[in-house]
Motif scaffolding. Structure first.
Motif, PDB file in Angstrom:
ATOM      1  N   UNK A   1      45.230  48.063  34.950  1.00  0.00           N
ATOM      2  CA  UNK A   1      44.551  49.081  35.752  1.00  0.00           C
ATOM      3  C   UNK A   1      45.198  49.082  37.135  1.00  0.00           C
ATOM      4  N   UNK A   2      45.833  50.171  37.493  1.00  0.00           N
ATOM      5  CA  UNK A   2      46.601  50.247  38.739  1.00  0.00           C
ATOM      6  C   UNK A   2      45.755  49.925  39.966  1.00  0.00           C
ATOM      7  N   UNK A   3      44.557  50.473  40.032  1.00  0.00           N
ATOM      8  CA  UNK A   3      43.706  50.268  41.207  1.00  0.00           C
ATOM      9  C   UNK A   3      43.253  48.825  41.332  1.00  0.00           C
ATOM     10  N   UNK A   4      42.887  48.210  40.203  1.00  0.00           N
ATOM     11  CA  UNK A   4      42.444  46.819  40.234  1.00  0.00           C
ATOM     12  C   UNK A   4      43.589  45.883  40.631  1.00  0.00           C
ATOM     13  N   UNK A   5      44.766  46.161  40.108  1.00  0.00           N
ATOM     14  CA  UNK A   5      45.930  45.340  40.437  1.00  0.00           C
ATOM     15  C   UNK A   5      46.256  45.465  41.930  1.00  0.00           C
ATOM     16  N   UNK A   6      46.202  46.680  42.451  1.00  0.00           N
ATOM     17  CA  UNK A   6      46.493  46.864  43.872  1.00  0.00           C
ATOM     18  C   UNK A   6      45.493  46.116  44.742  1.00  0.00           C
ATOM     19  N   UNK A   7      44.214  46.201  44.415  1.00  0.00           N
ATOM     20  CA  UNK A   7      43.209  45.536  45.239  1.00  0.00           C
ATOM     21  C   UNK A   7      43.320  44.018  45.153  1.00  0.00           C
ATOM     22  N   UNK A   8      43.630  43.481  43.973  1.00  0.00           N
ATOM     23  CA  UNK A   8      43.835  42.038  43.827  1.00  0.00           C
ATOM     24  C   UNK A   8      44.953  41.565  44.758  1.00  0.00           C
ATOM     25  N   UNK A   9      46.031  42.312  44.800  1.00  0.00           N
ATOM     26  CA  UNK A   9      47.179  41.926  45.622  1.00  0.00           C
ATOM     27  C   UNK A   9      46.910  42.179  47.101  1.00  0.00           C
ATOM     28  N   UNK A  10      46.417  43.361  47.439  1.00  0.00           N
ATOM     29  CA  UNK A  10      46.171  43.691  48.851  1.00  0.00           C
ATOM     30  C   UNK A  10      45.200  42.712  49.490  1.00  0.00           C
ATOM     31  N   UNK A  11      44.101  42.422  48.792  1.00  0.00           N
ATOM     32  CA  UNK A  11      43.040  41.609  49.385  1.00  0.00           C
ATOM     33  C   UNK A  11      43.468  40.169  49.614  1.00  0.00           C
ATOM     34  N   UNK A  12      44.415  39.673  48.812  1.00  0.00           N
ATOM     35  CA  UNK A  12      44.854  38.288  48.944  1.00  0.00           C
ATOM     36  C   UNK A  12      46.118  38.154  49.796  1.00  0.00           C
TER      37      UNK A  12
END
Length: 319
Positions: A266-277
């Protein structure tokens, strides 16, 4: 656009190549295959460990039996842990020099003494021996350490310049350390510091790999002189954002991007996992982008490309 077979993954995604060599001893037991089917192989390795390896499953081998069960068993074979059994390998020198000529990183891996002991005795048996026969554990850890130091010294004297010492040692499981911090201080700390002090004299940072819940182990390893922790498994409760606040001025972090999130594709979930960390972990330096474990086959090619895209978007350092 799919993955091309005629071009390497590093070239397709502009990844940083990592080279390394594993220089490890064994106990010279005869290797043999005991059973083989379409689904698995049962074999004995040169350390006397009988393992069942799967052909069609994404799962680690099953350790079934062990030649070393008592201190007497170890005493009979420990003479095999001898640097003179291993010639200086010129192909290692050539590999290091070729990597450096390309501007690439090249690490050295040796047996981490406690992990070698766990694997050679078997986890359950080794944990029992920590109580029933601690002199066996100490002997194995000491012997491994002496070999490692002598082996590294040979390569140093031959002018081989590695970029790091990288230990692979799963000393934790999902609920924490396999043994108590008290045991670590008694049996591990002194041996770890001997390795880190040697490496630091050569200008090599020390990277330490361990799966599992690191929250008890990490401060102990930092006291032991490690420079970088990898892969910081998210599913076990590790969070690089918390570790950054606690230890970010003392150690670098390598990983913690949840492979389970990558497997959602899921593109959005992957982006948020990376951005937030990553935006927190990289603050002030000291973070290397990496997944928190091996990339499972459930991660699609498209999902992996998104992972790389967002790591580059949020993980770059200016200058």
């Amino acid at each position: 656009e799919g993955m091309r077979e005629d071009i390497s993954l590093n070239q397709q995604l502009d990844l940083d190549p990592v080279n390394g060599c594993w220089l490890m001893f064994d106990l010279n037991f005869p290797t043999q295959t005991l059973e083989e089917t379409d689904d698995y192989v049962i074999a004995v390795d040169a350390n006397g460990v009988t393992m069942k390896s799967w052909k069609k499953q994404y799962a680690p081998p099953l350790e079934m039996d062990f030649a070393i069960k008592t201190h007497d068993d170890w005493k009979k074979v420990k003479h095999q842990v001898d640097v003179s059994r291993y010639e200086l390998r010129d192909d290692i020198r050539q590999s290091v020099e070729a990597a450096h000529a390309r501007g690439e990183f090249h690490y050295l891996t040796l047996h981490e003494p406690m992990w070698y002991t766990l694997r050679t005795l078997g986890h359950d048996h080794c944990l029992e021996k920590m109580i029933d026969c601690p002199e066996l554990i100490e002997d194995m850890v000491e012997t491994t350490t002496e070999f490692n130091l002598a082996f590294m010294q040979q390569y140093v004297e031959a002018g081989v310049q590695f970029d790091a010492l990288w230990f692979w040692s799963d000393l934790c499981y999902k609920n924490g350390l396999l043994f108590s911090p008290k045991f670590y201080w008694k049996f591990m700390h002194g041996y770890l510091t001997r390795h880190t002090e040697f490496a630091h004299k050569q200008g090599w940072p020390v990277i330490f790999h361990s799966d599992g819940d690191l929250r008890e182990l990490l401060p102990l390893l930092i006291e032991g002189g490690i420079d970088c922790m990898q892969p910081i498994e998210a599913r076990c409760g590790n969070d690089v954002r918390e570790f950054k606040k606690l230890y970010g001025d003392r150690v670098a972090f390598f990983g913690n991007i949840n492979a389970d999130v990558l497997a959602t594709n899921d593109r959005d979930l992957i982006e948020e996992e990376i951005r937030s960390k990553v935006t927190i972990a990289k603050e002030g330096g000291g973070y290397i982008g990496h997944s928190d474990h091996s990339i499972p086959p459930t991660v699609s090619w498209e999902g992996f490309r998104w992972y790389v895209e967002f790591m580059k978007k949020y993980g770059g350092y200016d200058g």
